[in-house]
Design an enzyme around this catalytic site. Structure first.
Site, mmCIF file in Angstrom:
data_model
loop_
_atom_site.group_PDB
_atom_site.id
_atom_site.type_symbol
_atom_site.label_atom_id
_atom_site.label_comp_id
_atom_site.label_asym_id
_atom_site.label_seq_id
_atom_site.Cartn_x
_atom_site.Cartn_y
_atom_site.Cartn_z
ATOM 1 N N TYR A 57 -27.061 3.215 80.110
ATOM 2 C CA TYR A 57 -25.737 3.622 79.630
ATOM 3 C C TYR A 57 -25.751 3.688 78.100
ATOM 4 C CZ TYR A 57 -25.166 -1.433 78.820
ATOM 5 O OH TYR A 57 -25.340 -2.735 78.413
ATOM 6 N N MET A 101 -23.517 3.384 74.463
ATOM 7 C CA MET A 101 -22.365 2.575 74.038
ATOM 8 C C MET A 101 -22.094 2.746 72.548
ATOM 9 S SD MET A 101 -23.765 -1.353 73.781
ATOM 10 C CE MET A 101 -22.281 -1.783 72.850
ATOM 11 N N GLN A 144 -34.643 -5.397 78.913
ATOM 12 C CA GLN A 144 -33.944 -4.240 78.378
ATOM 13 C C GLN A 144 -34.741 -3.550 77.283
ATOM 14 O OE1 GLN A 144 -30.311 -5.405 76.455
ATOM 15 N NE2 GLN A 144 -31.346 -6.331 74.727
ATOM 16 N N SER A 167 -18.207 -7.597 73.682
ATOM 17 C CA SER A 167 -17.933 -6.465 74.566
ATOM 18 C C SER A 167 -16.443 -6.222 74.736
ATOM 19 C CB SER A 167 -18.555 -6.702 75.958
ATOM 20 O OG SER A 167 -19.948 -6.627 75.897
#
Length: 508
Positions: free
Chosen positions: A153, A155, A193, A231
């Site tokens: 994704y 961001m 990641q 977040s």
């Protein structure tokens, strides 16, 4: 008017997420000859990309995308934009490309920033923390993890009237990211990641690609992070893509609608390749709050003498009753780091990491070994054993974040050669005899040419589990000891006091 000073960044490899949709109607209507050609050329393109036949460094992987957004994800990491440009155009020349359309794409570049280490960006500064230096390298030149599931994704950080990330002072932003990273550490060994920057390259500011064997681990991590202010207050997200990795050789099964085995999903399953930096590793989903990723590549057999020499060493040891295994002494991959921290406090930290490591089937063992040396500067060793090199690489990153890590075995003293005698499992009634014999052998070693240091360490949880570390000027100096009468006598002595024969791990 105050102007915030942006943290410095350094860029590494460029990243292309290439999402493709397949024209299934055209595929079904195509003659068998044309489909066979498409499969053959598609497999060759994907496999050659994973073998790095087009570049000296980087990585590539192939995924099946779930849902309507795309069918295939071809993920490339390369040192230059020109490399990615060539790969894109090479695909269009395959017969497989005739049945696909690009559904989406995302271009970015791996990066590190001053949030991680301001010291790294100081003029003429040298990063003294070897773990931090390795972690920075692993972020700039990562490997694609050998995991079944992938979630991507893009961001942004918010720039709204109520919450504007870029109006915050540096220290406040760094604290947010550090706290965010602490959440990721709880998923060590389960989620890794690759984070890459895309300001000026694509529509968002960063691309985040998460990898794990269990999709629910990724879901739980992201859910937990949603409640973190980094977040909840400051993050905006683009579309999420979920995918399953498969080896290029299984492209035909994928296109036939059959089950697609994920065996050999490691790029080496398609012919193997050496990544540009064999010591690079991905890192846990810890944002920029964590640091210090090492590796286990230095523990292998790929030293300057090559595999033939290593095989000769193993054979010689086998002849005198010492198991030397393939290829790292054990039939596992070893990570060994040394810390100057208080052993009890260090053990508590390691025990927390080990709980997370145990979620991985590839985890064999992680333990803390205390030196029997009474010197004030005696170091404590953390030993972690894994069934795969990539799992060991990932674990090394977390271990390097432990308190007061001073070095990783294999990284220090590049002009020397080391050997570790692991798992000297002593019969309890003979423990004192073993320790006494070690003292005698240490005296012999001290007088041997090329010997630098030998230390005896004991597992905090099992005093009968010993670990011996030696360092020599050269491999031949160590072998001279192994061939000596003193060592042969030690091996014979060990037959009577050890629960199993000694097993050695070599460090290049």
């Amino acid at each position: 008017m105050d102007r915030r000073t942006p943290p410095q960044t350094e860029e590494g490899w460029y990243v292309l997420h290439d999402f493709r949709s397949i024209d299934w109607d055209a595929w079904r209507d195509a003659p068998e000859r044309r489909r066979s050609q498409a499969i053959e050329e598609g497999v060759e393109y994907l496999a050659s990309a994973e073998r790095l036949e087009d570049a000296e460094a980087g990585d590539s992987a192939t995924f099946s995308v779930l849902g309507h957004k795309a069918d295939l994800l071809i993920l490339h990491l390369r040192p230059t934009l020109a490399d990615l440009d060539s790969l894109e155009r090479q695909f269009e020349h395959t017969a497989l490309a005739e049945f696909t359309e690009r559904a989406d794409s995302y271009l970015s570049v791996t990066e590190v920033s001053g949030y991680m280490s301001q010291e790294y960006f100081e003029d003429d500064a040298e990063v003294e923390d070897a773990g931090l230096e390795r972690y920075i390298e692993s972020r700039l030149e990562p490997e694609i993890p050998d995991a079944d599931f992938c979630s991507f994704y893009p961001m942004d950080k918010r720039r709204g009237p109520d919450h504007n990330w870029y109006e915050l002072p540096f220290d406040e932003r760094a604290d947010y990211l550090s706290n965010h990273g602490e959440i990721g550490k709880g998923y060590a060994g389960r989620v890794t990641q690759i984070i890459s920057g895309s300001i000026g390259l694509d529509d968002f500011e960063w691309g985040v690609t998460l990898f794990g064997d269990d999709p629910t681990d990724v879901k739980e991590l992201l859910y937990e992070m949603r409640f973190d202010p980094s977040s909840s207050r400051f993050a905006e997200f683009g579309r999420f893509f979920s995918a399953r990795r498969f080896p290029p050789a299984n492209l035909a099964a994928y296109l036939a609608g059959e089950d697609v085995p994920q065996e050999a999903a490691h790029p080496h399953g398609s012919g193997g390749h050496g990544h540009g930096h064999a010591d690079s590793s991905t890192h846990a989903h810890g944002g920029s709050g964590g640091h210090g990723h090492g590796d286990s590549s230095g523990h292998g057999s790929g030293g300057p003498h090559g595999d033939d020499e290593d095989e000769r060493v193993r054979s010689e040891l086998e002849e005198i009753g010492v198991y030397a295994g393939q290829p790292h002494g054990e039939d596992v991959h070893a990570v060994v780091l040394y810390s100057a921290a208080d052993p009890e406090e260090l053990f508590e930290e390691v025990d927390g990491l080990r709980t997370n490591f145990d979620h991985y089937d590839t985890h064999v063992k992680t333990a803390v070994y205390e030196s029997q040396d009474d010197e004030p500067d005696a170091e404590t060793a953390i030993v972690s054993l894994w069934e795969t090199d990539r799992a060991a690489n990932t674990a090394a990153g977390f271990l390097a974040e432990l308190p007061e890590i001073v070095r990783q075995a294999g990284d220090d003293e590049g002009d020397s050669w080391g050997t570790m005698g692991m798992f000297y499992t002593v019969e309890p009634e003979h423990r004192d005899d073993f320790v006494g014999t070690f003292g005698d052998v240490a005296g012999v070693l001290a007088d041997m040419d090329g010997h630098r240091k030998t230390d005896l360490l004991v597992n905090r949880e099992n005093e009968d589990d010993m670990f011996i570390a030696s360092r020599w000027d050269s491999r031949e100096d160590a072998m001279a000891f192994f061939r000596s009468d003193e060592f042969s006598e030690t091996v014979e002595f060990g037959r009577d006091v050890l629960a199993e024969r000694p097993r050695h791990v070599f460090l290049a």
